[in-house]
Design an enzyme around this catalytic site. Sequence first.
Site, PDB file in Angstrom:
ATOM      1  N   ASN A  33      -2.311  14.840   1.386  1.00 29.28           N
ATOM      2  CA  ASN A  33      -3.608  14.638   0.413  1.00 29.28           C
ATOM      3  C   ASN A  33      -4.465  14.970   1.689  1.00 29.28           C
ATOM      4  O   ASN A  33      -5.041  15.452   1.370  1.00 29.28           O
ATOM      5  CB  ASN A  33      -4.051  13.219  -0.228  1.00 29.28           C
ATOM      6  CG  ASN A  33      -4.923  13.364  -1.164  1.00 29.28           C
ATOM      7  OD1 ASN A  33      -6.192  13.934  -0.502  1.00 29.28           O
ATOM      8  ND2 ASN A  33      -4.938  12.616  -2.403  1.00 29.28           N
ATOM      9  N   TRP A  34      -5.030  13.878   2.538  1.00 30.15           N
ATOM     10  CA  TRP A  34      -6.123  13.608   2.995  1.00 30.15           C
ATOM     11  C   TRP A  34      -6.282  15.182   4.403  1.00 30.15           C
ATOM     12  O   TRP A  34      -6.797  15.616   4.661  1.00 30.15           O
ATOM     13  CB  TRP A  34      -6.320  12.687   3.695  1.00 30.15           C
ATOM     14  CG  TRP A  34      -5.934  11.787   4.854  1.00 30.15           C
ATOM     15  CD1 TRP A  34      -4.893  11.608   4.960  1.00 30.15           C
ATOM     16  CD2 TRP A  34      -6.391  10.882   5.414  1.00 30.15           C
ATOM     17  NE1 TRP A  34      -4.574  10.435   5.723  1.00 30.15           N
ATOM     18  CE2 TRP A  34      -5.685  10.421   6.531  1.00 30.15           C
ATOM     19  CE3 TRP A  34      -8.084  10.452   6.015  1.00 30.15           C
ATOM     20  CZ2 TRP A  34      -5.685   8.852   6.817  1.00 30.15           C
ATOM     21  CZ3 TRP A  34      -8.604   9.670   6.876  1.00 30.15           C
ATOM     22  CH2 TRP A  34      -7.345   8.714   7.598  1.00 30.15           C
ATOM     23  N   GLN A 100      -4.533   8.758  -1.698  1.00 38.55           N
ATOM     24  CA  GLN A 100      -4.844   8.653  -0.424  1.00 38.55           C
ATOM     25  C   GLN A 100      -6.821   8.956   0.308  1.00 38.55           C
ATOM     26  O   GLN A 100      -7.463   8.850  -0.446  1.00 38.55           O
ATOM     27  CB  GLN A 100      -4.456  10.035   0.919  1.00 38.55           C
ATOM     28  CG  GLN A 100      -3.478   8.972   1.234  1.00 38.55           C
ATOM     29  CD  GLN A 100      -2.487   9.903   2.888  1.00 38.55           C
ATOM     30  OE1 GLN A 100      -2.545  11.437   2.512  1.00 38.55           O
ATOM     31  NE2 GLN A 100      -1.985   9.651   3.633  1.00 38.55           N
ATOM     32  N   GLY A 156      -4.238   5.725   4.308  1.00 37.06           N
ATOM     33  CA  GLY A 156      -4.242   6.352   5.814  1.00 37.06           C
ATOM     34  C   GLY A 156      -3.789   5.390   7.165  1.00 37.06           C
ATOM     35  O   GLY A 156      -3.227   6.181   7.514  1.00 37.06           O
ATOM     36  N   ASP A 158      -1.417   3.024   8.370  1.00 40.79           N
ATOM     37  CA  ASP A 158      -0.416   2.775   7.639  1.00 40.79           C
ATOM     38  C   ASP A 158      -0.005   1.564   7.633  1.00 40.79           C
ATOM     39  O   ASP A 158       0.427   0.343   7.724  1.00 40.79           O
ATOM     40  CB  ASP A 158       0.618   3.813   8.003  1.00 40.79           C
ATOM     41  CG  ASP A 158       0.824   4.835   7.457  1.00 40.79           C
ATOM     42  OD1 ASP A 158      -0.484   5.376   6.894  1.00 40.79           O
ATOM     43  OD2 ASP A 158       1.633   4.985   7.158  1.00 40.79           O
ATOM     44  N   ARG A 191       5.955   3.522  16.156  1.00 41.05           N
ATOM     45  CA  ARG A 191       6.248   3.769  14.417  1.00 41.05           C
ATOM     46  C   ARG A 191       5.903   2.483  14.012  1.00 41.05           C
ATOM     47  O   ARG A 191       5.876   1.511  14.753  1.00 41.05           O
ATOM     48  CB  ARG A 191       7.307   4.789  14.299  1.00 41.05           C
ATOM     49  CG  ARG A 191       7.426   6.309  14.408  1.00 41.05           C
ATOM     50  CD  ARG A 191       6.330   6.570  14.096  1.00 41.05           C
ATOM     51  NE  ARG A 191       6.309   7.297  12.780  1.00 41.05           N
ATOM     52  CZ  ARG A 191       5.238   7.950  13.118  1.00 41.05           C
ATOM     53  NH1 ARG A 191       4.066   8.852  12.880  1.00 41.05           N
ATOM     54  NH2 ARG A 191       5.353   7.943  11.025  1.00 41.05           N
ATOM     55  N   GLU A 379      -0.760  14.044  17.046  1.00 45.10           N
ATOM     56  CA  GLU A 379      -0.759  13.568  16.523  1.00 45.10           C
ATOM     57  C   GLU A 379      -1.883  12.072  16.807  1.00 45.10           C
ATOM     58  O   GLU A 379      -3.230  12.224  15.495  1.00 45.10           O
ATOM     59  CB  GLU A 379      -0.093  12.313  15.538  1.00 45.10           C
ATOM     60  CG  GLU A 379      -0.352  12.266  14.095  1.00 45.10           C
ATOM     61  CD  GLU A 379       1.441  11.556  13.788  1.00 45.10           C
ATOM     62  OE1 GLU A 379       0.744  11.313  12.290  1.00 45.10           O
ATOM     63  OE2 GLU A 379       2.266  11.704  13.924  1.00 45.10           O
TER      64      GLU A 379
END
Length: 410
Positions: A33-34, A100, A156, A158, A191, A379
């Site tokens: 989404n975002w 999101q 977003g 997490d 992660r 990222e």
Amino acid sequence: MNDLNAEAEAILRRNDRGGYTVPTEGLYPYQWNWDSAFAAMGFAQFDVPRAWEELHTLFSGQWDDGMVPHILFHRPDPGYFPGPDVWGGRGPVASSGITQPPIAATMARLVWEKDLAAGKVAMANLFPKLKRWHAWFMDWRLDRDAVCITHPWEAGRDNAPDWDGAMAGIDPAGVGEYQRRDTSHVDSAMRPTKYDYDRYVWLVQQGRRLEWDQAKLLEENPFRVADPTMTFTLLRANRDLAAMGRELGEDLGEIEEWIARLEAGAETLWNPTLESYDARDARSGAWAGCVSNASFLCWYAGLDGMSAQLDRILNLTPYGIPSHDPSSPKFDGKRYWRGPIWGVMNMLIGLGLEDVNHPQAGRVRQTTHDLITEHGFAEYFDPRDGSPAGGMSFTWTAAVWLGWANRGAG
């Protein structure tokens, strides 16, 4: 810089799947989404029609109740977990069951501003869909008029420390075995942990069991956290929706009421002990006790109050606003949202600072420019030395470069 512009454009083209963009090859094989809203802003710098297509494809998955899911599973990819069979989404496109941060209206406004005349029809088509999504938040996600998340993935951010208290209250017994996709593509040290992921999956299974019924989730879900990310992005999105509605001749009465409520709700996220906007557990009332990059979205939302904290944080790292306070014992410079720098968050914070001509606005943009110039289109990045982390050739980092970081920087 021209080479970086060309590389960023090539990343968007390479991650284009025909009407929508994946965040990066392999790690994230669907439309997020975002991420997609940022992609539209990036495409608008060189292909405005493609930018509008990105947004319209995102809203093709809107549910009957107005919710826009956080993932749309347009094409099968059996290796991804949790996939559509786990989520059991009930929209017109196979999807997740959560949403999101609502940045789409703000990004749509930036796209429209690239060509107001040509974009008027596209915006008129998108406007009622955006408004229905915003109305869904106002109907189902408010606590003391601040916006709540019902799963960490919705924010977003997490695995942010903001959720540690609420996550500790979840017993993930019975989750069962599962195979993660992310740790097969990226170093597991970058992660969320298995402790986190068990609870993520438990919350998905709960939502599936309740058929994503918002009334039942409101009653039963133990995870409900009033979040600066959601509150500030929805407040800004409503301001932008009102601006676009004014151009389209729409009645703005309801949107203006939403803005007033969210302004009041944002103040319930001010933690006076921390002297910062902070997440608040809507079940227990407990503060998270976290100065995060979301705290600094206040200017993006049209509010103020964080200048002293901003100066302090900017003096701790060379590349902008890390996802968690580097002076905190919970800081981890490489683990996703527990410390790394994210170009997209720098951009949102920077846009807010620019709106008020804040003296640190140029610094946030320049440091983001330097980060991408020196370390590429990752990222996210370690805030201590800028080393790239997570996925590479990342759509939203390329979009941030094209639409913001390369403008007015040295």
